[in-house]
Design a protein around this motif. Structure first.
Motif, short mmCIF file in Angstrom:
data_model
loop_
_atom_site.label_atom_id
_atom_site.label_comp_id
_atom_site.label_asym_id
_atom_site.label_seq_id
_atom_site.Cartn_x
_atom_site.Cartn_y
_atom_site.Cartn_z
N THR A 607 0.82 -1.21 0.00
CA THR A 607 0.00 0.00 0.00
C THR A 607 0.86 1.26 0.00
OG1 THR A 607 -1.68 -1.19 1.28
CG2 THR A 607 -1.82 1.22 1.24
N THR A 608 0.49 2.20 -0.87
CA THR A 608 1.12 3.52 -0.85
C THR A 608 0.44 4.38 0.21
OG1 THR A 608 1.62 3.37 -3.22
CG2 THR A 608 1.70 5.55 -2.21
N ILE A 609 1.23 5.03 1.05
CA ILE A 609 0.70 5.80 2.18
C ILE A 609 1.25 7.21 2.17
CG2 ILE A 609 0.40 3.76 3.63
CD1 ILE A 609 3.03 4.52 5.05
N THR A 610 0.70 8.06 3.00
CA THR A 610 1.26 9.38 3.29
C THR A 610 1.52 9.46 4.78
OG1 THR A 610 -0.94 10.35 3.58
CG2 THR A 610 0.03 10.47 1.37
N PRO A 611 2.58 10.16 5.20
CA PRO A 611 2.93 10.19 6.63
C PRO A 611 1.83 10.75 7.52
CG PRO A 611 4.75 11.00 5.29
CD PRO A 611 3.57 10.86 4.37
N ASP A 612 0.99 11.62 6.97
CA ASP A 612 -0.05 12.23 7.81
C ASP A 612 -1.38 11.48 7.76
OD1 ASP A 612 -0.58 12.80 5.22
OD2 ASP A 612 -0.87 14.97 5.48
N ASN A 613 -1.38 10.34 7.09
CA ASN A 613 -2.62 9.55 7.03
C ASN A 613 -2.27 8.07 7.01
OD1 ASN A 613 -5.34 8.91 6.83
ND2 ASN A 613 -5.38 9.16 4.60
N LEU A 614 -1.74 7.61 8.13
CA LEU A 614 -1.24 6.23 8.21
C LEU A 614 -2.36 5.26 8.52
CD1 LEU A 614 1.98 6.84 10.36
CD2 LEU A 614 1.91 6.38 7.90
N PRO A 615 -2.40 4.12 7.82
CA PRO A 615 -3.33 3.06 8.21
C PRO A 615 -3.01 2.56 9.61
CG PRO A 615 -2.43 2.68 6.01
CD PRO A 615 -1.64 3.79 6.61
N GLU A 616 -4.00 2.03 10.27
CA GLU A 616 -3.82 1.57 11.65
C GLU A 616 -2.69 0.54 11.76
OE1 GLU A 616 -6.35 -0.61 15.24
OE2 GLU A 616 -7.39 0.18 13.47
N GLU A 617 -2.61 -0.39 10.81
CA GLU A 617 -1.57 -1.41 10.86
C GLU A 617 -0.18 -0.79 10.72
OE1 GLU A 617 0.02 -5.50 10.75
OE2 GLU A 617 -1.60 -4.39 11.71
N ALA A 618 -0.02 0.19 9.82
CA ALA A 618 1.27 0.86 9.66
C ALA A 618 1.63 1.62 10.93
CB ALA A 618 1.22 1.79 8.46
N ARG A 619 0.65 2.28 11.53
CA ARG A 619 0.91 3.01 12.77
C ARG A 619 1.35 2.07 13.88
NH1 ARG A 619 -0.64 7.99 13.74
NH2 ARG A 619 -2.18 7.91 12.03
N ARG A 620 0.74 0.89 13.95
CA ARG A 620 1.13 -0.09 14.97
C ARG A 620 2.58 -0.53 14.78
NH1 ARG A 620 2.08 -5.26 15.32
NH2 ARG A 620 1.54 -5.62 13.13
N VAL A 621 2.97 -0.79 13.53
CA VAL A 621 4.35 -1.21 13.25
C VAL A 621 5.33 -0.12 13.68
CG1 VAL A 621 6.00 -1.71 11.41
CG2 VAL A 621 3.74 -2.79 11.40
#
Length: 643
Positions: A607-621
């Motif tokens: 998944t392509t993300i932006t630092p100010d809108n992180l998916p919950e799973e990315a934030r957990r990592v």
């Protein structure tokens, strides 16, 4: 208990108690050996607060081992911060040259050093920068084109002058032999070896940066230094506001501090080192006629190469058959703390700072171990340590020569190594090619929840050999002629079951190139790279270089990688493939060389993300990456740990 030299009431004839500690580490080691030999209980040596200035490395072998399952522990006493140092303090500074602001101090003779530490910072050896147009390289050295450099021929101690070449993935040093007129002749075999192979001085893979170092005449910038070993005089130009009457100046004299290792028949066993600081070493190999003919990650060519053709300066500037014949004798940088032919050894809560080479070497080849026995590291744990502000990288596990990947004795296999909750940052300050953490050939290796930051090259590197030593060999290296010098193996290497999990890697690839947060080489069956957080890489996030196979990367987060978040080098006949990339997150969507369904690769659900809108799973990592438990959040990664 043992206390530093000069401590009141310390006495080697006493009981080694709180009020009357032992006076020397040597006596403490003798008593610990006697107690361990009984095999009835654990043995603990407590070091009281202070600096223990070593005149020779501490050597631990089978005689120092715990018996019958018992441990021998060398640790800091309660509230103490003992420091094991191979350096001596420098005092008695006086102004040498008022016009330039250079000071001098007498330090004695009979030794040399390539490193100096001032207030915990690696000082720069006196140097001048060379424009590429200033010189013309040749097979013997170079000619000087810039008339402003004519003074070079008048310099004394010309053999102490180094030529440094900062290239793409190599950072090379070669000493001068002589300077006459505009002709500079370099020492051999350093020059031959540095102009041989790939990313060479005369054919770099990116625009080079050249320096001349280590002459009193070059000392013109604040923070630079020069040692005249024959006169015993150290010269230093202070930084702005630096008062040498108060500054802590340490000049290393030892090349290693701790050597743990026995033999394959009688390994060192059941040893633990806790809460100690290792500091104050140098590394003198680059000052020899061999120089530092760097190949990658602290590995270098040394000695006269029998397969080097006479015209190698031109014919081998970008690889050749003869160069392939050198690979199996490449050497490794010797660490300040060395572990080989050993099992069940732990380093917990230690600090490795201001060292002249690699901080901790585990199971490296024999050439990198002072005891003469390499490899054979079993069940080694490195947890909660700090590695910073040294000339070389933090941790190096494994060897690179044939016995490392296809051992002639099964006891040579490096296995069951765990590196966790460590902080490796702002190191490899001189040998810029070295990783924060590097492991070559290891069976069952875990690298988890470490913090890696501010590195010139790769953050965490695993694997070696470019796929050439894997079963069936490599078509690329068949074409290069490597197999005229070694067999095509039909069995796997010792590299398998590697886990790189939960690490936080940031601000890497700041100086060198061809690198990333995570770098791999060759086949590693059943290996995983999972739930790591990579931010601010100067180039790549995941770099699967030549022959990387059987690796799975899942649920990793990559923020602000300058280049692709994942790249596989599958060109020129390399068998790179069998890579699985599922469920990763990256701000840079670019990925190259890894196509779902090709070469056995699986690449999906990334998944392509932006630092100010992180998916919950990315934030957990991100939140869970880095050191855990009591090691989380401290020490401050921006502050050197030794006052």
């Amino acid at each position: 208990m043992v206390a530093p030299a000069g401590t009141e009431n310390a006495d080697d004839k006493g009981p080694g108690s709180v009020g009357r500690p032992l006076a020397t580490l040597e006596e403490a080691q003798r008593r610990a050996r006697e107690a361990a030999a009984e095999g009835k209980h654990d043995v603990t040596v407590e070091l009281l607060d202070g600096i223990y200035r070593l005149t020779a490395p501490l050597r631990f072998d089978a005689a120092d081992s715990g018996r019958n399952g018992h441990m021998v522990t060398w640790k800091a006493g309660r509230g103490a911060k003992p420091v094991l140092s191979g350096a001596k303090p420098v005092t008695g500074w006086e102004l040498d040259d008022a016009a330039t602001g250079v000071y001098k101090a007498q330090v004695g003779t009979g030794f040399d050093s390539r490193q100096l530490y001032v207030d915990g910072v690696l000082a720069q050896r006196a140097r001048i920068k060379l424009a590429r147009s200033d010189i013309t390289l040749n097979a013997a050295g170079f000619t000087v084109n810039n008339p402003d450099l004519a003074y070079l021929a008048t310099l004394p101690d010309q053999k102490r002058i180094d030529f440094q070449a900062m290239l793409s993935f190599t950072n090379r040093f070669a000493p001068v032999q002589s300077i006459s007129g505009s002709t500079v002749v370099m020492q051999q075999p350093a020059w031959d070896n540095n102009t041989y192979g790939y990313d060479t001085i005369q054919s770099p893979l990116r625009t080079p940066t050249f320096f001349l170092l280590n002459s009193r005449r070059f000392l013109d910038e604040p923070g630079e230094w020069y040692l005249d070993p024959s006169a015993g005089t150290l010269y230093y130009k202070p930084l702005a506001g630096q008062d040498l009457s108060r500054a802590r100046v340490e000049l290393p004299r030892l090349e290693s501090l701790l050597q743990v290792g026995g033999t394959y028949d009688e390994p060192a066993r059941n040893l633990r080192f806790e809460g100690l600081t290792f500091t104050g070493t140098t590394w003198l190999h680059p000052s020899t006629p061999n120089g530092y003919a760097n190949q990658q990650t602290g590995v270098f060519i040394s000695g006269v190469q029998p397969h080097r053709p006479a015209d190698a300066f031109t014919s081998c500037a970008f690889g050749c058959k003869g160069f392939e014949g050198s690979r199996n004798s490449w050497a490794q940088t010797a660490a300040a703390v060395q572990v080989s032919a050993a099992e069940r050894v732990s380093f917990v809560g230690d600090t490795f700072v201001n060292l002249g080479s690699v901080g901790l070497g585990i199971g490296n080849d024999a050439n990198a171990h002072a005891g003469g026995v390499g490899l054979g590291a079993h069940e080694v744990t490195v947890r909660g340590n700090t590695f910073t502000a040294s000339a070389g990288g933090g941790i190096v596990v494994g060897g690179v020569r044939p016995d490392a990947h296809h051992p002639s004795d099964p006891r040579m296999v490096n296995r069951d190594i765990k590196l966790s909750d460590n902080r490796v940052y702002s190191t490899a300050r001189e040998y810029l090619d070295q990783d924060a953490i590097f492991a070559s050939y290891v069976t069952r290796l875990t690298i988890e929840h470490n913090y890696v930051s501010d590195m010139p090259y790769t953050g965490i590197g695993v694997g070696f050999g470019w796929g050439a030593n894997d079963p069936g060999g490599s078509p690329e290296y068949l074409n290069r002629g490597l197999y005229d010098f070694q067999p095509i193996y039909d069995t796997p290497t010792t590299s398998s079951d590697v886990r790189v999990v939960g690490n936080h890697v940031r601000n890497v690839v700041q100086t060198m190139f061809d690198a990333g947060c995570f770098y791999t080489l060759s086949a590693m069956p059943r290996s995983t790279i999972e739930e790591n957080y990579c931010e601010n890489s100067g180039q790549l996030g995941l770099y699967f270089d030549e022959g990387s196979r059987y690796l799975s990367a899942s649920r990793n987060v990559f923020v602000n990688t300058a280049a692709q978040w994942a790249h596989a080098n599958n060109q020129n006949g390399n068998r790179t493939g069998d890579l699985t990339l599922i469920g990763n997150y990256a701000t840079n969507p670019a990925i190259t060389g890894i196509v779902d369904g090709q070469r056995g690769n699986i690449a999906r659900d990334n998944t392509t993300i932006t630092p100010d809108n992180l998916p919950e799973e990315a934030r957990r990592v991100i939140e869970q990456a880095g050191p855990t438990g009591p090691y989380r959040g401290a020490p401050d990664p921006q502050r050197p740990p030794v006052e």
